[in-house]
Motif scaffolding. Structure first.
Motif, PDB file in Angstrom:
ATOM      1  N   ARG A  62       2.800   4.505   4.232  1.00  0.00           N
ATOM      2  CA  ARG A  62       1.952   3.888   5.048  1.00  0.00           C
ATOM      3  C   ARG A  62       1.693   5.258   6.699  1.00  0.00           C
ATOM      4  O   ARG A  62       0.109   4.915   7.269  1.00  0.00           O
ATOM      5  N   LEU A  63       2.781   5.540   6.437  1.00  0.00           N
ATOM      6  CA  LEU A  63       3.235   6.564   8.108  1.00  0.00           C
ATOM      7  C   LEU A  63       1.614   7.710   7.388  1.00  0.00           C
ATOM      8  O   LEU A  63       1.751   8.350   6.291  1.00  0.00           O
ATOM      9  N   LEU A  64       1.332   8.296   8.686  1.00  0.00           N
ATOM     10  CA  LEU A  64       0.014   8.717   8.786  1.00  0.00           C
ATOM     11  C   LEU A  64       1.148  10.581   8.932  1.00  0.00           C
ATOM     12  O   LEU A  64       2.089  10.303   9.411  1.00  0.00           O
ATOM     13  N   PRO A  65      -0.261  11.422   8.335  1.00  0.00           N
ATOM     14  CA  PRO A  65       0.533  13.072   8.401  1.00  0.00           C
ATOM     15  C   PRO A  65       1.811  13.261   9.541  1.00  0.00           C
ATOM     16  O   PRO A  65       2.256  13.823   9.470  1.00  0.00           O
ATOM     17  N   ASP A  66       0.637  13.083  10.822  1.00  0.00           N
ATOM     18  CA  ASP A  66       1.142  13.579  11.990  1.00  0.00           C
ATOM     19  C   ASP A  66       1.307  12.344  13.090  1.00  0.00           C
ATOM     20  O   ASP A  66       1.849  12.653  13.988  1.00  0.00           O
ATOM     21  N   GLY A  67       2.133  11.459  11.796  1.00  0.00           N
ATOM     22  CA  GLY A  67       2.739  10.844  12.616  1.00  0.00           C
ATOM     23  C   GLY A  67       1.940   9.072  13.178  1.00  0.00           C
ATOM     24  O   GLY A  67       0.920   9.178  13.557  1.00  0.00           O
ATOM     25  N   GLY A  68       2.616   8.348  13.712  1.00  0.00           N
ATOM     26  CA  GLY A  68       2.382   6.549  13.439  1.00  0.00           C
ATOM     27  C   GLY A  68       1.498   5.805  12.322  1.00  0.00           C
ATOM     28  O   GLY A  68       1.415   6.735  11.431  1.00  0.00           O
ATOM     29  N   CYS A  69       1.250   5.367  12.569  1.00  0.00           N
ATOM     30  CA  CYS A  69      -0.024   4.239  11.722  1.00  0.00           C
ATOM     31  C   CYS A  69      -1.017   3.359  12.237  1.00  0.00           C
ATOM     32  O   CYS A  69      -0.674   3.103  13.566  1.00  0.00           O
ATOM     33  N   ASN A  70      -1.436   2.908  11.670  1.00  0.00           N
ATOM     34  CA  ASN A  70      -2.424   1.868  11.566  1.00  0.00           C
ATOM     35  C   ASN A  70      -2.349  -0.078  10.954  1.00  0.00           C
ATOM     36  O   ASN A  70      -0.836   0.200  10.874  1.00  0.00           O
ATOM     37  N   TYR A  71      -2.918  -0.010  10.794  1.00  0.00           N
ATOM     38  CA  TYR A  71      -2.749  -1.906  10.320  1.00  0.00           C
ATOM     39  C   TYR A  71      -2.923  -1.276   9.056  1.00  0.00           C
ATOM     40  O   TYR A  71      -1.740  -2.222   8.330  1.00  0.00           O
ATOM     41  N   GLY A  72      -2.710  -0.601   7.971  1.00  0.00           N
ATOM     42  CA  GLY A  72      -2.426   0.069   7.164  1.00  0.00           C
ATOM     43  C   GLY A  72      -2.966   1.064   6.272  1.00  0.00           C
ATOM     44  O   GLY A  72      -2.724   0.886   4.432  1.00  0.00           O
ATOM     45  N   ASN A  73      -3.748   1.308   6.765  1.00  0.00           N
ATOM     46  CA  ASN A  73      -4.668   2.517   5.534  1.00  0.00           C
ATOM     47  C   ASN A  73      -4.106   3.925   6.485  1.00  0.00           C
ATOM     48  O   ASN A  73      -4.133   4.046   7.306  1.00  0.00           O
ATOM     49  N   THR A  74      -4.456   5.531   5.451  1.00  0.00           N
ATOM     50  CA  THR A  74      -3.909   6.105   6.148  1.00  0.00           C
ATOM     51  C   THR A  74      -4.786   7.402   5.705  1.00  0.00           C
ATOM     52  O   THR A  74      -5.986   8.178   7.186  1.00  0.00           O
ATOM     53  N   ILE A  75      -5.433   7.469   4.440  1.00  0.00           N
ATOM     54  CA  ILE A  75      -6.542   8.718   4.827  1.00  0.00           C
ATOM     55  C   ILE A  75      -7.691   8.007   3.676  1.00  0.00           C
ATOM     56  O   ILE A  75      -7.860   7.402   2.571  1.00  0.00           O
ATOM     57  N   VAL A  76      -9.482   7.684   4.343  1.00  0.00           N
ATOM     58  CA  VAL A  76      -9.942   6.992   3.528  1.00  0.00           C
ATOM     59  C   VAL A  76     -11.426   8.116   3.645  1.00  0.00           C
ATOM     60  O   VAL A  76     -11.026   8.855   4.689  1.00  0.00           O
ATOM     61  N   PHE A  77     -11.748   8.600   2.761  1.00  0.00           N
ATOM     62  CA  PHE A  77     -12.699   9.522   2.070  1.00  0.00           C
ATOM     63  C   PHE A  77     -12.465  10.752   2.971  1.00  0.00           C
ATOM     64  O   PHE A  77     -12.995  10.965   3.994  1.00  0.00           O
ATOM     65  N   GLY A  78     -10.924  11.180   2.876  1.00  0.00           N
ATOM     66  CA  GLY A  78     -10.768  12.880   3.423  1.00  0.00           C
ATOM     67  C   GLY A  78     -10.590  12.615   4.580  1.00  0.00           C
ATOM     68  O   GLY A  78      -9.872  14.231   4.517  1.00  0.00           O
ATOM     69  N   GLN A  79     -10.811  11.645   5.772  1.00  0.00           N
ATOM     70  CA  GLN A  79     -10.233  12.089   6.922  1.00  0.00           C
ATOM     71  C   GLN A  79      -8.844  11.315   7.415  1.00  0.00           C
ATOM     72  O   GLN A  79      -9.035  10.234   6.786  1.00  0.00           O
ATOM     73  N   ALA A  80      -8.305  11.585   7.349  1.00  0.00           N
ATOM     74  CA  ALA A  80      -6.811  10.666   8.338  1.00  0.00           C
ATOM     75  C   ALA A  80      -6.988  10.117   9.448  1.00  0.00           C
ATOM     76  O   ALA A  80      -7.802  10.730  10.378  1.00  0.00           O
ATOM     77  N   LEU A  81      -6.633   9.009   9.567  1.00  0.00           N
ATOM     78  CA  LEU A  81      -7.440   7.353  10.565  1.00  0.00           C
ATOM     79  C   LEU A  81      -6.686   8.143  11.147  1.00  0.00           C
ATOM     80  O   LEU A  81      -5.932   8.410  11.738  1.00  0.00           O
ATOM     81  N   ARG A  82      -6.383   6.754  12.961  1.00  0.00           N
ATOM     82  CA  ARG A  82      -6.133   7.542  13.421  1.00  0.00           C
ATOM     83  C   ARG A  82      -4.827   5.938  13.933  1.00  0.00           C
ATOM     84  O   ARG A  82      -4.865   5.443  13.504  1.00  0.00           O
ATOM     85  N   PRO A  83      -3.470   7.064  14.517  1.00  0.00           N
ATOM     86  CA  PRO A  83      -2.672   5.551  14.678  1.00  0.00           C
ATOM     87  C   PRO A  83      -3.401   4.717  15.966  1.00  0.00           C
ATOM     88  O   PRO A  83      -3.684   5.038  16.609  1.00  0.00           O
ATOM     89  N   HIS A  84      -2.077   3.413  15.327  1.00  0.00           N
ATOM     90  CA  HIS A  84      -2.334   2.713  16.708  1.00  0.00           C
ATOM     91  C   HIS A  84      -0.186   2.645  16.804  1.00  0.00           C
ATOM     92  O   HIS A  84       0.210   2.323  16.269  1.00  0.00           O
ATOM     93  N   LEU A  85      -0.287   2.260  18.692  1.00  0.00           N
ATOM     94  CA  LEU A  85       0.382   1.774  19.198  1.00  0.00           C
ATOM     95  C   LEU A  85       1.364   0.720  18.572  1.00  0.00           C
ATOM     96  O   LEU A  85       2.868   0.916  18.027  1.00  0.00           O
ATOM     97  N   GLN A  86       0.776  -0.413  17.985  1.00  0.00           N
ATOM     98  CA  GLN A  86       1.445  -1.851  18.472  1.00  0.00           C
ATOM     99  C   GLN A  86       2.252  -1.133  16.110  1.00  0.00           C
ATOM    100  O   GLN A  86       3.156  -2.089  16.773  1.00  0.00           O
ATOM    101  N   PRO A  87       1.122  -0.592  15.482  1.00  0.00           N
ATOM    102  CA  PRO A  87       2.023  -1.021  14.032  1.00  0.00           C
ATOM    103  C   PRO A  87       2.929  -0.390  14.168  1.00  0.00           C
ATOM    104  O   PRO A  87       4.199  -0.248  13.230  1.00  0.00           O
ATOM    105  N   THR A  88       2.893   1.165  14.312  1.00  0.00           N
ATOM    106  CA  THR A  88       3.552   1.901  14.903  1.00  0.00           C
ATOM    107  C   THR A  88       5.398   1.332  15.083  1.00  0.00           C
ATOM    108  O   THR A  88       6.390   1.750  14.476  1.00  0.00           O
ATOM    109  N   GLY A  89       4.818   1.337  16.461  1.00  0.00           N
ATOM    110  CA  GLY A  89       6.109   0.521  17.128  1.00  0.00           C
ATOM    111  C   GLY A  89       7.266  -0.683  15.990  1.00  0.00           C
ATOM    112  O   GLY A  89       8.299  -0.503  16.447  1.00  0.00           O
TER     113      GLY A  89
END
Lengths: 343, 346
Positions: A211-238
């Protein structure tokens, strides 16, 4: 920083927790680490005093007690040696445990059970800090059993581009999909109670890495949706990095996630995101030198705004950096199973 | 342990408040059958009008626009004096890098000032769907500074005390909902959505924005229980169960393409105001180039919670045809065929 601490160790800094209790006047004026420590004492003492004085630990000041803030406050007090004040909180958690081993979000709401992982961690700390108490061991073992019986759902979800939906972690609510934060908490609870090598822990580790994003970090748990990498968030990444601990970084995504935190955390970062972010960096051996100043700023804001027990507890835990038991796993050498002590 | 729905926790006093709403919906349906469509059409037209204002700016006279809109759509502000009003902006996952995603603070403050001037007790509340750190959502959206400056109280609906209320919609299998205390106690909820596309359901507005009153602490981040129950169905159920709602739509800087999170900015300069959220969303969709009857949650709501037919909705201010400006969509199977004419894809 550690080298600077070593230079003035003779001032009685052998115990990493004890340094918080040293009077400011003992600090060496020539030592920047001592300045840092003096600074840390001033706000941490206030934070810990507020926590210790809280009979009710909720998400905001004046809010009813809830499981997660109670466990976080207990962990913080235990980690800072305020054992007696922590005991009433860990005992309150015992009272809240249900027959199936889980704890709901508070006394009224038995579901969902995701805060159970926090209670397990608090009891694990308590049974070390307060001397062996079989009640805590039995409680966290029951909680752990409940946790091991729960898994995220992926039944009807089609495989899609974003992540491997079949890697099981933990859901927020039983019957739904696995997400980053409940999985991180559950993995942490397993790892720090001696079940880090269990199949579920290994699968959760793989799920979090997935669930980590290709460029690092993660959000609540989605990564790529309809071809777009989502944005990371600090809290879930930490929190994810904290849970992954020193896991080998085979895809570079863990390293990139740490770099994301290093880039984004600063003195304006909001309290929960900052605290989890710093704990995640500590877990990767990258706790920043400015952490203390950032946490002091967060403490000032939190005390001025809502004095949330949850946030104050997170600040106190993050202030310990690599010495935080959630990071080091170093509760002590106490047994991790009731069976081991013949209970 | 295997249930999707959080456990039932009946709270009878609160149930009572909302039974009235369920009763009204039921009476409305029965009345429609009895009196026939022509009378119903006039009734809806009287009740469900939507006000559109163009050339709006965040630094413009928004309070005046919103007050005009409420007056034009028949809102009786005398009824709200001394009452509790909850303003619900969209702060799903704010970031300074994407202001088109979330409701602008200027709109929230303007609506708050309008209702404070009406003599209402105003509070702003939101339960961000993707972020547990609500403080971060407030800071990134610029909402924290704006609320502080305006002296407005914010309630984090994700962590608020909750009460259980029976599901008045029943389009999902959920028996009921845990609503935050501030929602249960509100005399009026003002939905303050962002005008934007949504890659699963087409577009979202006043009705979908009220997903955000559902507490994350009970339903998760995201509120996955609702996804499992069906997004269109749960949108309908939540809105059928909530107390009185109206809406003011932030369509000044809108989002098109891969909404509701990753889409592109689309300046529209619009504010929409309405006292029936179904009618507001139908009008919003028409401006964006959608056929409302093809949007599943609007199809459920149409005729039950309000009108979606063009002829059933009174138009105030600008006509929607004069501000129509089709939004681009991603090319995904679930979005094909939602438009009135043609399909624009990114």
């Amino acid at each position: 920083m550690r080298g600077q601490w070593a230079a003035c160790r003779w001032y009685l800094f052998d115990d990493p927790h004890e340094r918080l209790l040293v009077p400011a006047r003992l600090a060496s004026p020539a030592c920047t680490a001592c300045d840092d420590r003096t600074d840390r004492m001033s706000y941490l003492e206030v934070v810990l005093d507020r926590l210790a004085a809280s009979d009710v630990c909720g998400y905001q000041a004046g809010a009813p007690a809830a499981t997660e803030p109670t466990a976080v406050a207990a962990l913080a007090l235990l980690a800072h040696g305020r054992i007696e004040r922590a005991r009433r909180l860990t005992e309150r958690l015992l009272e809240m445990q249900r027959k199936d081993g889980s704890l709901g979000i508070d006394r009224v709401h038995a579901l969902p059970g995701w805060p159970t992982a926090w209670a397990i961690l608090a009891w694990r700390a308590a049974q070390s800090s307060q001397g062996f108490d079989p009640a805590y061991v039995l409680a966290y073992e029951r909680g752990r059993d409940w946790l091991l019986g729960v898994a995220g759902d992926s039944g009807d979800i089609v495989q899609w581009e974003g992540h491997d939906v079949h890697l099981r972690g933990w859901p927020w609510v039983v019957g739904t999909h696995s997400w980053v934060e409940p999985t991180s908490l559950a993995l942490l609870a397993l790892r720090l109670t001696g079940r880090g090598d269990s199949p579920r822990a290994r699968e959760a580790t793989a799920m979090l890495e997935n669930r980590l994003l290709p460029d690092g970090g993660c959000n609540y748990g989605n990564t790529i949706v309809f071809g777009q990498a989502l944005r990371p968030h600090l809290q879930p990444t930490g929190l994810a990095l904290l849970a992954l601990g020193n896991q080998a970084d085979t895809t570079d995504r863990i390293g990139r996630s740490a770099e994301y935190l290093q880039r984004e955390l600063n003195d304006r970062t909001t309290t929960a995101s900052l605290s989890y972010g710093l704990l995640g960096l500590a877990a990767r051996g990258a706790y920043p030198d400015k952490a203390n100043a950032w946490l002091r700023a967060a403490a000032d804001r939190t005390l001025a705004r809502d004095a949330s027990s949850y946030k104050l507890g997170l600040i106190a835990l993050a202030a310990l950096g690599p010495d935080c038991p959630l990071v080091s796993g170093n509760w002590d050498a106490a047994p991790t199973s009731a069976v081991e002590v013949g209970v | 342990m295997s249930t999707l729905a959080p456990e039932r926790k009946p709270e009878t006093q609160q149930d009572g408040q909302f039974d009235r709403r369920a009763l009204l919906v039921g009476v409305g349906a029965a009345a429609a059958a009895a009196v026939g469509v022509p009378l119903l059409r006039r009734a809806w037209a009287d009740k469900a009008s939507v006000f559109i204002a163009r050339n709006q700016r965040y630094d413009g006279p928004l309070e005046q626009t919103i007050r005009d809109g409420l007056t034009a759509t028949g809102f009786d502000h005398a009824l709200i004096r001394g009452r509790k009003v909850l303003l619900k902006p969209n702060l799903v996952e704010p970031t300074k890098k994407c202001p088109q995603m979330t409701t602008h603070p200027a709109v929230v403050v303007a609506v708050a000032n309008v209702f404070r001037n009406f003599g209402a007790e105003v509070v702003v509340g939101e339960g961000p769907g993707h972020m547990r750190d609500t403080e971060m959502a407030l800071v990134e959206s610029g909402m924290q500074d704006a609320l502080d400056e305006a002296g407005l109280r914010f309630v984090d609906l994700n962590y608020s005390q909750t009460g259980w209320i029976k599901n008045a919609g029943r389009a999902t299998v959920l028996d009921g909902f845990h609503f935050p205390r501030e929602v249960l106690e509100a005399d009026l909820i003002v939905s303050l959505p962002k005008m934007k596309t949504h890659h699963w359901v087409g577009y979202t507005g006043a009705l979908k924005n009220l997903y955000g009153v559902i507490p994350g602490i009970k339903y998760g981040w995201p509120k996955n229980v609702l996804h499992y129950a069906g997004i269109p169905q749960s949108i309908y159920d939540i809105n059928a169960t909530l107390p009185k709602t109206i809406s003011v739509v932030d369509g000044i800087l809108a989002m098109e393409g891969d909404g509701p999170i990753m889409g592109s900015a689309k300046p529209m300069g619009l504010i929409l105001v309405g006292t029936n959220n179904t009618a507001v969303d139908a009008t919003l969709g028409r401006i964006m180039g959608f056929e409302p009857s093809k949007i599943e949650y609007l199809n459920l709501a149409g005729g039950r919670l309000g009108p979606i037919g063009d002829g059933l909705i009174g138009q105030r201010g600008e006509r929607w045809r004069d501000v129509e400006n089709p939004f681009t969509l991603i090319d995904a199977p679930q979005l094909r065929g939602l438009r009135r004419r043609g399909v624009l894809v990114t």
